[in-house]
Design a protein around this motif. Structure first.
Motif, mmCIF file in Angstrom:
data_model
loop_
_atom_site.group_PDB
_atom_site.id
_atom_site.type_symbol
_atom_site.label_atom_id
_atom_site.label_comp_id
_atom_site.label_asym_id
_atom_site.label_seq_id
_atom_site.Cartn_x
_atom_site.Cartn_y
_atom_site.Cartn_z
ATOM 1 N N HIS A 142 -8.686 6.124 -0.626
ATOM 2 C CA HIS A 142 -7.915 5.173 -1.431
ATOM 3 C C HIS A 142 -7.390 5.858 -2.682
ATOM 4 O O HIS A 142 -6.222 5.657 -3.083
ATOM 5 N N ALA A 143 -8.227 6.679 -3.312
ATOM 6 C CA ALA A 143 -7.795 7.392 -4.518
ATOM 7 C C ALA A 143 -6.726 8.425 -4.205
ATOM 8 O O ALA A 143 -5.813 8.655 -5.004
ATOM 9 N N ALA A 144 -6.816 9.057 -3.042
ATOM 10 C CA ALA A 144 -5.872 10.114 -2.689
ATOM 11 C C ALA A 144 -4.542 9.578 -2.171
ATOM 12 O O ALA A 144 -3.479 10.116 -2.480
ATOM 13 N N PHE A 145 -4.584 8.481 -1.377
ATOM 14 C CA PHE A 145 -3.394 8.035 -0.663
ATOM 15 C C PHE A 145 -2.988 6.597 -0.942
ATOM 16 O O PHE A 145 -1.982 6.123 -0.406
ATOM 17 N N GLY A 146 -3.783 5.882 -1.730
ATOM 18 C CA GLY A 146 -3.468 4.496 -2.010
ATOM 19 C C GLY A 146 -3.973 3.565 -0.923
ATOM 20 O O GLY A 146 -4.644 3.987 0.031
ATOM 21 N N PRO A 147 -3.646 2.256 -1.053
ATOM 22 C CA PRO A 147 -4.177 1.252 -0.115
ATOM 23 C C PRO A 147 -3.801 1.502 1.340
ATOM 24 O O PRO A 147 -4.468 1.025 2.246
ATOM 25 N N GLY A 148 -2.739 2.259 1.597
ATOM 26 C CA GLY A 148 -2.333 2.512 2.975
ATOM 27 C C GLY A 148 -2.981 3.727 3.593
ATOM 28 O O GLY A 148 -2.427 4.302 4.546
#
Length: 773
Positions: free
Chosen positions: A573-579
């Motif tokens: 989630h921190a690296a790529f966001g919610p997707g």
């Protein structure tokens, strides 16, 4: 001065301090003094050993030097001070005088493995101690495990209930005998005895140990009372017996310790180099982690691990048992998972009845519980993962500039708890006690602290604690400070780790501009967040947070510590966001995550509900282990995911490739980002790169990222020394790889020498910091 034979001779007192009681030091002095023709006496007292003698000044100086250079094997002489005697000698010749009480300033020697002389007697059919399980002398045997107070005399130990027979008494009173004042001295006629019980009834047997060996070989689980507590023993090659032990003990995955008959037997199963052989044969007889050869032991001994934890027999009882067996045994702590090791016969009969098929008991009381110490070689030297039997309560000598500090009682942390008492340039660190979240362990912590304070007559001037208010050690420290009217010093968790490694390396109080890389699971930061991947610049008195791993959420708080899949979600989630889910298409971890409540977890992270920020290196290891399928759902013991990840990295067949980890832009402390690491891992995973290689690549990536941040900070702050501490550095691949990388960059590297890098060494750092405030 006194007249003797027409010559003027000096009468002096020689004060010897250190670990000099219960080790044959007085008969050593007696023999040496008689050889030199001195008149006088030697006695134990609460400060150590006091010698009075008359002689020529040059002769006395030479004698004092020999007290250090020729001391008995278990002695550790710290200081030898000579001063004029206030009273003349009233006798000729040299004698051993009675002990006397006084202010306590001496130490207690750790329990020591059976010496060669006692072992030879145990197996000599002509000796009166033939096959006696409690053979010992001043060079070996129980010490801390049986002592109630000092001076260390028989009446102050659990041996006081055994009256010596004439033969043992003669040895005990003869200064020329190696059993002179050996407080546990005994024989089959007058000492402790062993027996077997099954179903609560004693078995009538002429040779309980031979019968026990037969039962273990047949697949039974045995409880064995040792020197510092009970163990559970099964045949290490019997997969069904090992599995049943795990089921009954409720210990599904944590590696089990092993005992072998001798070094040759260990070499059948593990690679053992010269340094490891020395560790195994040391008087402390620790469990040593060794690289497995893959020979046939039960798979359940250390599932998923590349190392086995072996120890050698360290009492006559263990030697007798192992000589009657054909192969190694599992010898793990006698308890239910997470509870303290059982020490009394009564507790064994109630708490171990559902685990053990039969019990080997004896009637010598274990006064102080001592778990087995655990050591491994890291970066070419011993690294203490658990410091207990054989090492505790041996003290750590503090650097001279800390000698002038305050007398400190340091309470340690919450996990791997150990406390520390520091005064007069020495830090006495208790044995490993355990995790204080467990109620019986907490009670043991309280009891051991009272005992140590009584034994050492220790009156602190200040109490040192971790600032985390929920730590039970902190709460106890606050209570003691209130009740005793003492100042309380809160030492930030990672600052204590930094101070511990500095004190462990003898760094002086003026040491300030050191870069500490502190990697662990968690510790309360000065900003109120959870730290755990830190670059601290400073020393004992102060520190600045110069850098950290980029913080990510801990979804579920404490649940994320137990469940690695939560940390995988948080990092992705921190690296790529919610997707982030799209990056997991075709990956086994992605399929398994679909079975989890991801939408709830995502909302928690986006809204910051029960999802505190954390820079924890331990949780990064958890996340990678979950991605690679090594430990996905739940850890059943602390550090399981990291241990499996290290083991996988060791199995890699090719040199590792480092994925990019970048120093993020922005003000404040340098932050090491993981986005490039996750992209590299996911791309190679999708490309079919095997798990072991990916584990090796992860280690190489983290080593390179840490080196990059460290060299930048070192250059900017003009420091040439880096200190490594924290529980994550129990990982040998990481520690050795990073240390070599930093040295190649021209930096000096400090690692731990005498205390654990994990929270077992935390109290030493707390004491060092608090002593200077």
């Amino acid at each position: 001065m006194e007249k003797n034979g027409g010559e003027d001779r000096h009468v002096v007192e020689i004060r010897v301090r250190g670990l000099v009681q219960g080790v044959g030091f007085r008969p050593f002095v007696w023999r040496l003094a008689n050889d030199k023709g001195f008149h006088g006496d030697v006695r134990n007292d609460a400060e150590g050993v006091l010698i009075r003698l008359s002689g020529e000044p040059d002769e006395i100086v030479c004698f004092a030097k020999l007290l250090q250079s020729e001391a008995p094997p278990l002695a550790r002489v710290e200081t030898v001070d000579i001063s004029p005697s206030a009273a003349p000698l009233a006798q000729t010749g040299f004698r051993i005088a009675e002990s006397r009480d006084g202010r306590v300033a001496t130490g207690i020697v750790p329990d020591a493995a059976t010496c060669p002389e006692c072992l030879a007697e145990t197996f000599d059919p002509a000796d009166r101690r033939y096959r006696y399980p409690f053979t010992n002398c001043t060079h070996c045997g129980p010490r801390l495990s049986i002592v109630n107070s000092i001076p260390y005399d028989r009446g102050r130990t659990s041996m006081k209930v055994f009256t010596m027979c004439p033969a043992c008494r003669s040895e005990y009173e003869d200064p020329a005998d190696r059993r002179f004042h050996a407080q546990p001295n005994a024989c089959p006629e007058c000492g402790p005895r062993v027996w077997l019980e099954e179903g609560g009834a004693e078995l009538e047997l002429a040779d309980p140990l031979t019968h026990l060996a037969k039962r273990i070989a047949a697949g039974d689980i045995a409880a064995v009372k040792g020197i510092g507590g009970f163990h559970l023993a099964v045949d290490a090659a019997n997969a069904e017996a090992v599995a049943e032990l795990r089921r009954r003990k409720r210990r599904p995955h944590k590696p089990l310790a092993l005992m072998a008959r001798d070094l040759n037997q260990i070499r059948r199963y593990c690679e053992v180099d010269e340094s490891e052989a020395t560790l195994l044969q040391d008087k402390a007889a620790p469990v040593v982690l060794l690289r497995s050869r893959g020979e046939t032991l039960a798979d359940g001994v250390a599932p998923g691990q590349e190392h086995l934890g072996f120890m050698l027999p360290y009492t006559p009882l263990h030697h007798l048992l192992m000589r009657a067996l054909d192969g190694p045994v599992v010898l793990t702590s006698g308890n239910l998972s997470s509870d303290p090791q059982v020490t009394s016969n009564e507790a064994a009969r109630t708490q171990l009845a559902g685990i053990a098929d039969l019990m080997l008991l004896h009637d010598r009381e274990i006064v102080n519980r001592l778990d087995d110490s655990v050591v491994r070689l890291q970066f070419g030297k011993p690294s203490y993962l658990r410091r207990a039997r054989g090492y505790a309560p041996g003290s750590v000598r503090l650097p001279p500039s800390l000698n002038r500090g305050q007398t400190v009682l340091a309470m340690g942390g919450e996990l791997k708890a150990a406390f520390c008492m520091a005064r007069n340039g020495e830090a006495v660190l208790s044995q490993h006690i355990g995790d204080l979240e467990n109620a019986p362990t907490l009670q043991d912590y309280f009891r051991m602290m009272r005992l140590y304070r009584d034994i050492y007559a220790f009156k602190p001037e200040v109490i040192a604690v971790d600032p985390h208010q929920d730590y039970l050690s902190t709460q106890e420290g606050r209570r003691l400070a209130r009740e005793e009217g003492l100042p309380l010093v809160a030492v930030q968790h990672h600052h204590a780790h930094l101070a511990a490694v500095l004190a462990d390396n003898g760094c002086e109080a003026a040491t300030e501009n050191v870069l500490g890389i502190i990697l662990d699971g968690t510790g309360l930061g000065t900003d109120g967040t959870n730290w755990g991947g830190e670059f601290l610049l400073g020393g004992y008195r102060s520190f600045d947070r110069a850098g950290c791993l980029a913080p990510v959420r801990l979804p579920g708080g404490a649940a994320a510590v137990r469940e690695p899949w939560r940390n995988l979600c948080a990092h992705l989630h921190a690296a790529f966001g919610p997707g982030y889910g799209e990056f997991l298409d075709g990956v086994e971890a992605g399929r398994r995550l679909k079975e989890k409540p991801l939408s709830l977890l995502d909302r928690m992270m986006q809204q910051g509900i029960n999802s505190p920020m954390s820079s924890s290196a331990g949780r990064l290891f958890d996340a990678v282990a979950a991605l690679l399928g090594l430990c996905f759902d739940r850890q059943t013991f602390e550090g399981q995911a990291g241990a499996l990840l290290e083991a996988a990295a060791r199995r890699a067949g090719r040199p590792a490739t480092a994925y990019p980890m970048e120093i993020l832009a922005g003000g404040g402390p340098a932050r090491l980002g993981c986005d490039g690491l996750w992209r590299g891992l996911l791309e190679d995973l999708a490309a079919g790169v095997d798990t072991d290689q990916l584990a090796a690549n992860f280690h190489a990536s983290l080593i390179e990222g840490l080196r990059k941040v460290a060299t930048r900070i070192a250059g900017e702050q003009s420091t040439g020394t880096v200190a490594l501490s924290g529980g994550v550095f129990q990982n040998e691949v990481l520690l050795s790889g990073l240390a070599r990388s930093l040295q190649a960059a021209g930096l000096d590297v400090l690692t731990h020498r005498n205390v654990p890098a994990n929270d077992g060494g935390l109290a030493l750092g707390q004491a060092a910091v608090a002593s200077l405030r």
